[in-house]
Design an enzyme around this catalytic site. Structure first.
Site, PDB file in Angstrom:
ATOM      1  N   HIS A 110       0.683  -1.259  -0.029  1.00  0.00           N
ATOM      2  CA  HIS A 110       0.080  -0.140   0.090  1.00  0.00           C
ATOM      3  C   HIS A 110       0.863   1.287  -0.165  1.00  0.00           C
ATOM      4  CE1 HIS A 110       0.411   0.883   4.580  1.00  0.00           C
ATOM      5  NE2 HIS A 110       0.173  -0.401   4.566  1.00  0.00           N
TER       6      HIS A 110
ATOM      7  N   GLU B  79      -4.965   1.640   2.393  1.00  0.00           N
ATOM      8  CA  GLU B  79      -5.197   0.654   3.205  1.00  0.00           C
ATOM      9  C   GLU B  79      -5.161   1.020   4.689  1.00  0.00           C
ATOM     10  OE1 GLU B  79      -3.463  -2.342   6.082  1.00  0.00           O
ATOM     11  OE2 GLU B  79      -2.621  -0.394   5.718  1.00  0.00           O
ATOM     12  N   GLU B  80      -4.538   2.082   5.000  1.00  0.00           N
ATOM     13  CA  GLU B  80      -4.440   2.433   6.650  1.00  0.00           C
ATOM     14  C   GLU B  80      -5.549   3.006   7.064  1.00  0.00           C
ATOM     15  OE1 GLU B  80      -2.236   1.836   8.301  1.00  0.00           O
ATOM     16  OE2 GLU B  80      -0.247   2.032   7.502  1.00  0.00           O
TER      17      GLU B  80
ATOM     18  N   ASP C 116       3.463  -6.422   3.279  1.00  0.00           N
ATOM     19  CA  ASP C 116       2.949  -5.202   4.225  1.00  0.00           C
ATOM     20  C   ASP C 116       3.212  -5.663   5.726  1.00  0.00           C
ATOM     21  OD1 ASP C 116       1.729  -3.028   5.366  1.00  0.00           O
ATOM     22  OD2 ASP C 116      -0.199  -3.738   5.224  1.00  0.00           O
TER      23      ASP C 116
ATOM     24  N   HIS D 260       3.454   2.715  12.713  1.00  0.00           N
ATOM     25  CA  HIS D 260       2.356   3.840  12.889  1.00  0.00           C
ATOM     26  C   HIS D 260       3.184   4.926  14.018  1.00  0.00           C
ATOM     27  CE1 HIS D 260      -1.329   1.323  11.875  1.00  0.00           C
ATOM     28  NE2 HIS D 260      -0.364   1.384  11.057  1.00  0.00           N
TER      29      HIS D 260
ATOM     30  N   ASP E 198       6.260   0.601   6.861  1.00  0.00           N
ATOM     31  CA  ASP E 198       4.553   0.588   6.632  1.00  0.00           C
ATOM     32  C   ASP E 198       4.359   1.611   5.700  1.00  0.00           C
ATOM     33  OD1 ASP E 198       2.274  -0.433   6.928  1.00  0.00           O
ATOM     34  OD2 ASP E 198       1.725   0.540   8.683  1.00  0.00           O
TER      35      ASP E 198
END
Length: 471
Positions: free
Chosen positions: A283, A329-330, A357, A427, A295
């Site tokens: 992503h 995606e997130e 991912d 994140h 990520d």
């Protein structure tokens, strides 16, 4: 006797043919790894994504810059086709940095580190100040009830389990308090929510992530933030000494109307079976803190590298190989859903989809969603990967973006790197380019390319025929 002799000749011939094929495949994989490690491009692509573009939250200017950059780089590879697939995505902005502190009545205040969760509403303009109630998960809310929760800030403090070797399992064991914690606490009249960051590491960096209010009305939605693990420990210890302490935080985040963005797609047309599709992807969007290197910048550049490695190695696929860089995606999965929707509308036959991912760490193998016969066939290729220390071939989840392609016949797989350090960065502001090792990233790309090569060469439609021959 003549029949037995003929059968022996056939068996010897089949065995020799199998050995020859295995040798050819071994050499092909060696070539892919050589090109990746000696002349790799993935690390340079990631450098640009991370350091020249940065965090790529859906709907942002930087997300659009990433779309334009990756499209341009794929065009340079000389693929048969590169295009953008429009998709509407949510737009949420963090605004000015969050601010929070803990204060005992009459005592000094201590600032703590927080990040608004993606999709959260803002606090009032003057911030939110209230007493705190600590819980160990959503299930604890019913035990305390509205009488003890109403008007307070709910502090979810269930940590990721340290005794689980598979860290994604530990993550899955407490992500519900981040995703649904605000919606559930609002039902008990809570004023706000603070969630312990989902990381094993005890540090000052909070980890954001998506959250949902479910069916909670707009006027009853409460602000939700993640607090660093170190400050979660501090807050918990202070509450043990004084249950009447107050927590103050101010957030300036905002939700907007959906905006248009794109999946970025490139393909090499199959020479023999162009209507059978194999896709590999990651992503393109990331959170706005850090630069999204692990990520999922790593998955993006590894997926692009798969097609480059096939071309550089002189491999001409029988089936059509696509790279898909999914948007959103997130905080929505809009890109994955849109790709599957269009594929179904066009009646495209996807036989295999592979997603990266889980970070750019040392590859260990794959998790696979497939029928028994398909899974066994992939397991048969395991010896080809063992020289590269790729040994993990197991049934399990594949990837969020390719999940919508699941139909009972398409094989889905996820690259599985070593995950022990992944949630140190996930994140958080520490998800940066310097946290990615060049060699580990390149090994992951070569491992993905190798599996794509084998699936393209052998497919899955001959399994039943092979079974009949063996009989």
């Amino acid at each position: 006797m003549k029949k037995i002799a003929a059968l022996l000749i056939i068996l010897v011939s089949l065995n020799a043919s199998a050995q020859s094929t295995s040798q050819q495949d071994s050499l092909a994989l060696r070539k892919l790894y050589d090109v990746a490690l000696l002349h790799g491009q993935s690390y340079a692509w990631l450098d640009h994504l991370s350091n020249n573009i940065g965090g790529r939250l859906s709907g942002s200017v930087s997300a659009q810059q990433a779309v334009e950059y990756t499209k341009s780089e794929m065009e340079k590879l000389g693929l048969d086709r590169v295009w953008l697939q429009p998709v509407m995505v949510p737009k949420w902005t963090r605004g000015t940095p969050e601010y929070a502190y803990v204060q005992s009545q009459g005592g000094p205040s201590t600032t703590v580190n927080i990040l608004a969760l993606g999709g959260s509403v803002a606090t009032p303009d003057t911030g939110l100040r209230a007493n705190v109630i600590e819980v160990q998960g959503i299930e604890d809310l019913a035990r305390y009830g509205r009488e003890q929760i109403e008007g307070k800030i709910v502090f979810y403090n269930r940590p990721m389990r340290a005794d689980l070797i598979h860290t994604f399992e530990a993550y899955g064991g407490c992500v519900d308090q981040r995703y649904s914690g605000a919606a559930e606490a609002a039902k008990y009249g809570a004023a706000g929510v603070i969630v312990r960051s989902l990381s094993h590491k005890i540090d000052d960096y909070p980890h954001t992530g998506s959250m949902s209010y479910g069916d909670v009305p707009n006027n009853e939605r409460i602000p939700a933030a993640a607090i660093s693990t170190k400050d979660a420990e501090y807050l918990s210890s202070m509450l043990k000494l004084n249950k009447d302490l107050e927590f103050y935080y101010k957030m300036n985040c905002r939700n907007y109307e959906d905006v248009e963005s794109y999946n970025v797609i490139g393909e090499i047309k199959g020479s023999e079976r162009p209507d059978e599709y194999i896709i590999v992807g990651g992503h393109l969007d990331s959170w706005d803190v850090g630069d999204g290197a692990h990520d999922d910048g790593a998955g993006v550049v590894q997926s692009m590298e798969v097609l480059r490695l096939l071309k550089e190695s002189g491999i001409k696929p029988k089936r059509t190989i696509r790279v898909v860089l999914f948007m959103n995606e997130e905080n929505g999965l809009r890109g994955g859903n849109k790709y599957a929707e269009v594929a179904k509308k066009n009646k495209e036959n996807h036989i295999f989809a592979l997603e990266s991912d889980s970070g750019g760490f040392t590859p260990r193998g794959f998790s696979i969603e497939a029928r028994d016969s398909q899974y066994e066939k992939i397991q048969g290729w395991k010896p080809l990967f063992e020289p590269y220390l790729i040994h993990y071939f197991a049934r399990g989840g594949s990837g969020a973006d390719i999940g919508p392609l699941k139909n009972g016949s398409t094989v889905l797989a996820g690259l599985r790197p070593d995950s022990q350090r992944y949630f140190d960065h996930h994140h958080a502001a520490t998800d940066t380019f310097d946290a990615v090792n060049k060699r580990e990233l390149e090994l992951g790309a070569a491992t993905m390319a190798s599996l794509v090569y084998l699936v393209d060469k052998y497919g899955f439609d001959d399994i039943e025929n092979e079974s009949e021959i063996l009989k």
